[in-house]
Design a protein around this motif. Sequence first.
Motif, short mmCIF file in Angstrom:
data_model
loop_
_atom_site.label_atom_id
_atom_site.label_comp_id
_atom_site.label_asym_id
_atom_site.label_seq_id
_atom_site.Cartn_x
_atom_site.Cartn_y
_atom_site.Cartn_z
N ARG A 1 0.86 -1.19 0.00
CA ARG A 1 0.00 0.00 0.00
C ARG A 1 0.89 1.24 0.00
N ARG B 1 2.00 5.09 -1.32
CA ARG B 1 1.48 6.34 -1.88
C ARG B 1 2.57 7.18 -2.52
N LEU B 2 3.81 7.00 -2.04
CA LEU B 2 4.93 7.82 -2.50
C LEU B 2 6.12 6.94 -2.85
N VAL C 1 3.78 11.88 4.00
CA VAL C 1 3.29 10.49 3.97
C VAL C 1 4.06 9.69 5.02
N GLN D 1 4.25 3.87 3.99
CA GLN D 1 3.55 4.02 2.69
C GLN D 1 4.46 4.60 1.61
N PHE E 1 1.01 6.94 -8.29
CA PHE E 1 2.02 7.15 -7.26
C PHE E 1 2.53 8.58 -7.32
N ARG E 2 2.66 9.19 -6.16
CA ARG E 2 3.37 10.45 -6.06
C ARG E 2 4.86 10.14 -6.01
#
Length: 238
Positions: A3, A5-6, A179, A183, A126-127
């Motif tokens: 999971r 995000r970055l 973040v 993550q 994705f960032r």
Amino acid sequence: MLRLRLLTWDVKDTLLRLRQPVGESYAAEARAHGVQVQPETLSQSFREAYGAQSRRFPNYGRGQGLSSQQWWVDVVKHTFRLSGVHEDRVVTLMAENLYRDFCSAHNWEVLPGAGETLSQCCQRGFRMGVISNFDNRLEKILSQCNLRHHFEFVLTSEAAGFTKPDRRIFEKALRLGGVPPDQVAHVGDDYTRDYRAARAVGMHGFLLRAARQGVEPEVPPEHVLPTLSHLLTRIEKG
């Protein structure tokens, strides 16, 4: 699936590499000024000059009042002097030219698969950011190589005041990204400065390693990237 995000990225030898060895670039600059020096001699002198400067003035002399430009110009001058070139005016001119040349795509190239992988990561939502032991030319180099637009932030060791593997440069990147570390995954080619350092602050890590290079035994196979194009598969399997 992890999971995440970055994604944060190392740059040199992960996304970009030099088009030719440093000695070749320096020898070409010398030839333009009528000076003949062997590339191998310059490469060896560069390693010596760079090592001495890094020990004396770590992280581009940031904590000792040097600008990174002055730091690099001094390295290049010392490289030429170690190689037997002593005419100050020519040495200074060559050093300033080379500093400028290494700002551009003229001396850097994108590694195979890097552009495609970054685009696919953006498409998946994705960032992304950069964490690199680099000086303040990195923004311009990434722009010239058409990669800068992929990243929300570019954090260099010169700007951060700390070099990888210092945990503080990773913590600063986490604050920039907003973040939590579990993550975030960091991608790089250096076991100590990238993989182990990222994991030490609670981030995930992926180590870019060609098959012939071998891998430290404590790196699980699912964290190893034979090429950058393996990244999304590894994330999905994780």
